[in-house]
Design an enzyme around this catalytic site. Structure first.
Site, PDB file in Angstrom:
ATOM      1  N   ALA A  67       0.729  -1.176   0.111  1.00 54.18           N
ATOM      2  CA  ALA A  67       0.023   0.096   0.081  1.00 54.18           C
ATOM      3  C   ALA A  67       0.638   1.285   0.057  1.00 54.18           C
ATOM      4  O   ALA A  67       1.969   1.004   0.586  1.00 54.18           O
ATOM      5  CB  ALA A  67      -0.706   0.029   1.385  1.00 54.18           C
ATOM      6  N   GLY A 110       0.631  -5.110   0.808  1.00 55.56           N
ATOM      7  CA  GLY A 110      -0.609  -5.169  -0.043  1.00 55.56           C
ATOM      8  C   GLY A 110      -0.029  -5.978  -1.340  1.00 55.56           C
ATOM      9  O   GLY A 110      -0.879  -6.445  -2.277  1.00 55.56           O
ATOM     10  N   GLU A 113      -0.206  -9.402  -0.896  1.00 52.64           N
ATOM     11  CA  GLU A 113      -1.794  -9.830  -0.524  1.00 52.64           C
ATOM     12  C   GLU A 113      -2.216  -9.793  -1.996  1.00 52.64           C
ATOM     13  O   GLU A 113      -3.070 -10.632  -2.408  1.00 52.64           O
ATOM     14  CB  GLU A 113      -2.237  -8.581   0.288  1.00 52.64           C
ATOM     15  CG  GLU A 113      -1.675  -9.046   1.891  1.00 52.64           C
ATOM     16  CD  GLU A 113      -2.221  -7.910   2.475  1.00 52.64           C
ATOM     17  OE1 GLU A 113      -1.747  -6.879   2.259  1.00 52.64           O
ATOM     18  OE2 GLU A 113      -2.463  -8.329   3.757  1.00 52.64           O
ATOM     19  N   GLU A 133       4.664  -4.921   7.170  1.00 50.57           N
ATOM     20  CA  GLU A 133       4.010  -4.047   7.782  1.00 50.57           C
ATOM     21  C   GLU A 133       4.207  -3.894   9.298  1.00 50.57           C
ATOM     22  O   GLU A 133       4.400  -2.735   9.796  1.00 50.57           O
ATOM     23  CB  GLU A 133       2.361  -4.431   7.723  1.00 50.57           C
ATOM     24  CG  GLU A 133       1.767  -4.146   6.510  1.00 50.57           C
ATOM     25  CD  GLU A 133       1.817  -5.549   5.474  1.00 50.57           C
ATOM     26  OE1 GLU A 133       2.619  -6.427   5.945  1.00 50.57           O
ATOM     27  OE2 GLU A 133       0.945  -5.739   4.627  1.00 50.57           O
TER      28      GLU A 133
HETATM   29  N1  CAA Z   1       4.620   3.040  -0.415  1.00 58.34           N
HETATM   30  C1  CAA Z   1       5.080   4.543  -1.236  1.00 58.34           C
HETATM   31  N2  CAA Z   1       6.105   4.465  -1.608  1.00 58.34           N
HETATM   32  C2  CAA Z   1       7.052   3.384  -1.734  1.00 58.34           C
HETATM   33  C3  CAA Z   1       6.727   2.180  -1.268  1.00 58.34           C
HETATM   34  C4  CAA Z   1       5.349   2.197  -0.679  1.00 58.34           C
HETATM   35  N3  CAA Z   1       4.976   0.990   0.084  1.00 58.34           N
HETATM   36  N4  CAA Z   1       7.476   1.404  -1.437  1.00 58.34           N
HETATM   37  C5  CAA Z   1       8.602   2.130  -2.089  1.00 58.34           C
HETATM   38  N5  CAA Z   1       8.333   3.346  -2.294  1.00 58.34           N
HETATM   39  C6  CAA Z   1       9.043   4.047  -2.966  1.00 58.34           C
HETATM   40  C7  CAA Z   1       9.950   4.883  -1.998  1.00 58.34           C
HETATM   41  O1  CAA Z   1       9.638   5.726  -0.957  1.00 58.34           O
HETATM   42  C8  CAA Z   1      11.040   5.591  -2.999  1.00 58.34           C
HETATM   43  O2  CAA Z   1      10.606   6.598  -3.557  1.00 58.34           O
HETATM   44  P1  CAA Z   1      11.380   8.038  -3.578  1.00 58.34           P
HETATM   45  O3  CAA Z   1      12.294   7.636  -4.763  1.00 58.34           O
HETATM   46  O4  CAA Z   1      10.558   9.336  -3.936  1.00 58.34           O
HETATM   47  O5  CAA Z   1      12.247   8.171  -2.299  1.00 58.34           O
HETATM   48  C9  CAA Z   1      10.923   4.588  -4.286  1.00 58.34           C
HETATM   49  O6  CAA Z   1       9.559   3.613  -3.967  1.00 58.34           O
HETATM   50  C10 CAA Z   1      11.952   3.435  -4.316  1.00 58.34           C
HETATM   51  O7  CAA Z   1      12.118   2.957  -3.120  1.00 58.34           O
HETATM   52  P2  CAA Z   1      13.362   2.729  -2.341  1.00 58.34           P
HETATM   53  O8  CAA Z   1      14.213   4.045  -2.486  1.00 58.34           O
HETATM   54  O9  CAA Z   1      13.053   2.318  -0.915  1.00 58.34           O
HETATM   55  O10 CAA Z   1      13.985   1.358  -3.031  1.00 58.34           O
HETATM   56  P3  CAA Z   1      14.958   0.203  -2.433  1.00 58.34           P
HETATM   57  O11 CAA Z   1      15.109  -0.516  -3.482  1.00 58.34           O
HETATM   58  O12 CAA Z   1      15.986   0.833  -1.749  1.00 58.34           O
HETATM   59  O13 CAA Z   1      13.992  -0.739  -1.330  1.00 58.34           O
HETATM   60  C11 CAA Z   1      12.027  -1.621  -0.597  1.00 58.34           C
HETATM   61  C12 CAA Z   1      12.915  -1.354  -1.805  1.00 58.34           C
HETATM   62  C13 CAA Z   1      12.648  -2.774   0.300  1.00 58.34           C
HETATM   63  C14 CAA Z   1      10.746  -2.409  -1.318  1.00 58.34           C
HETATM   64  C15 CAA Z   1      11.627  -0.506   0.352  1.00 58.34           C
HETATM   65  O14 CAA Z   1      11.070   0.500  -0.515  1.00 58.34           O
HETATM   66  C16 CAA Z   1      10.469  -0.691   1.089  1.00 58.34           C
HETATM   67  O15 CAA Z   1      10.773  -1.229   2.385  1.00 58.34           O
HETATM   68  N6  CAA Z   1       9.310  -0.289   0.750  1.00 58.34           N
HETATM   69  C17 CAA Z   1       8.122  -0.349   1.829  1.00 58.34           C
HETATM   70  C18 CAA Z   1       7.603  -1.603   1.803  1.00 58.34           C
HETATM   71  C19 CAA Z   1       6.393  -2.120   2.977  1.00 58.34           C
HETATM   72  O16 CAA Z   1       6.544  -1.696   4.055  1.00 58.34           O
HETATM   73  N7  CAA Z   1       5.432  -2.230   2.053  1.00 58.34           N
HETATM   74  C20 CAA Z   1       4.027  -2.648   2.891  1.00 58.34           C
HETATM   75  C21 CAA Z   1       3.353  -1.245   2.800  1.00 58.34           C
HETATM   76  S1  CAA Z   1       1.737  -1.360   4.241  1.00 58.34           S
HETATM   77  C22 CAA Z   1       0.746  -2.242   3.682  1.00 58.34           C
HETATM   78  O17 CAA Z   1       0.893  -2.882   2.290  1.00 58.34           O
HETATM   79  C23 CAA Z   1      -0.676  -2.456   4.236  1.00 58.34           C
HETATM   80  C24 CAA Z   1      -1.573  -3.530   3.565  1.00 58.34           C
HETATM   81  O18 CAA Z   1      -1.688  -4.519   4.315  1.00 58.34           O
HETATM   82  C25 CAA Z   1      -2.303  -3.197   2.538  1.00 58.34           C
END
Ligand code: CAA
Length: 259
Positions: A67, A110, A113, A133
């Site tokens: 998400a 998500g 999921e 999460e």
């Molecule tokens: N939401 C919004 N933006 C996201 C994102 C997310 N879930 N995941 C990545 N991005 C964005 C980053 O903010 C970044 O944007 P900027 O360049 O503007 O800073 C861009 O995508 C690239 O990401 P990274 O620089 O972090 O890339 P990386 O290769 O270093 O890391 C990653 C990749 C490990 C996937 C890392 O981005 C990460 O941990 N992302 C979040 C994953 C997460 O926590 N997901 C769960 C979300 S909550 C959810 O999903 C609830 C549900 O049950 C529905």
């Protein structure tokens, strides 16, 4: 309205449609707009008789990283309740045609999921599945604690949900989360091959078979068996049953009309 965050392709020859999530800079983070476009596209394809199976993919780096955290970060519980972002998931869950996820790179939160909401998963060897999460102070909210547990069992699901550890494609295959793992350059073609194989079958039988398999997740064995039997009998009202059985007797390939 033309979608902005997804791309839709249609392979008329194989009756397979392809939806590609297309927010590459954000690793296909599932914003409300993206989810609404996805829901609308899936609903339209579900009602299109020329489509018999759907492939859902992201890109090589990310299926979807979850998400959209930027969109959610400042929300209150009441915002979340009013926006009800998971309502779109309910519509996606109701798609009757088979949906095959082609997963490469990150399938997180998500994103994991969403892949699990699909009927089968083809993963590239670079795929990483996770429910991280917990690392941002919440927990899965779109089925992660339920579908993951049913797919991989309590031990691994608990570890993934409580520590946020990502698992590799190979681990996902061993755990029963995905159907197959391919080299990076082949995951999409393998997903299309699988979708085309399903699309050769009677579309009616495929829909009822999908519905019946899914019934196993929320019914007792007796209820599920009863549901299966009703669908089996119902298919004898179809032209495809007559054609399929007649073709077998005449030793020729069947031509299914979906009627
Ligand atoms: N939401 C919004 N933006 C996201 C994102 C997310 N879930 N995941 C990545 N991005 C964005 C980053 O903010 C970044 O944007 P900027 O360049 O503007 O800073 C861009 O995508 C690239 O990401 P990274 O620089 O972090 O890339 P990386 O290769 O270093 O890391 C990653 C990749 C490990 C996937 C890392 O981005 C990460 O941990 N992302 C979040 C994953 C997460 O926590 N997901 C769960 C979300 S909550 C959810 O999903 C609830 C549900 O049950 C529905």
């Amino acid at each position: 309205m033309t979608p902005e965050l997804i791309i839709i392709h249609h392979q008329a020859q194989t009756h397979v449609a392809h939806i590609q999530l297309n927010r590459p800079k954000e690793l296909n983070a599932l914003s409300l707009q993206l989810l609404q476009e996805l829901r609308d596209a899936l609903t339209a394809l579900d009602g299109d008789d020329s489509v018999r199976a759907i492939v859902l993919s992201g890109n090589d780096k990310a299926f979807a990283a979850g998400a959209d955290i930027k969109q959610m970060a400042g929300r209150t519980a009441i915002d979340m309740y009013n926006i009800d972002q998971f309502a779109t998931w309910d519509a996606i869950k109701k798609i009757k045609k088979p949906v095959i996820a082609a997963v490469s790179g990150f399938a997180l939160g998500g994103g994991c999921e969403l892949a699990m909401l699909c009927d089968m998963i083809v993963a590239s060897e670079t795929a990483r599945f996770g429910q991280p999460e917990i690392k941002i102070g919440v927990m899965p909210g779109a089925g992660g604690t339920q579908r993951l547990t049913r797919a991989v069992g309590k031990a691994l699901a608990m570890e993934m949900v409580l520590t946020g550890r990502f698992i590799t494609a190979e681990e996902a295959l061993k755990a029963g989360l995905v159907n197959r793992v391919t080299p990076l350059e082949l995951y999409l073609s393998e997903a299309f091959r699988l979708a085309a194989a399903v699309a050769e079958m009677s579309p009616l039988a495929v829909k009822m078979a999908k519905e019946s398999v899914l019934k196993a997740f929320d019914s007792t064995l007796e209820e599920g068996l009863h549901f299966e039997r009703k669908n089996f009998y119902l298919l004898f009202a179809s032209d495809d049953q007559k054609e399929g059985m007649q073709a077998f007797l005449e030793k020729r390939p069947p031509v299914f009309s979906g009627k």
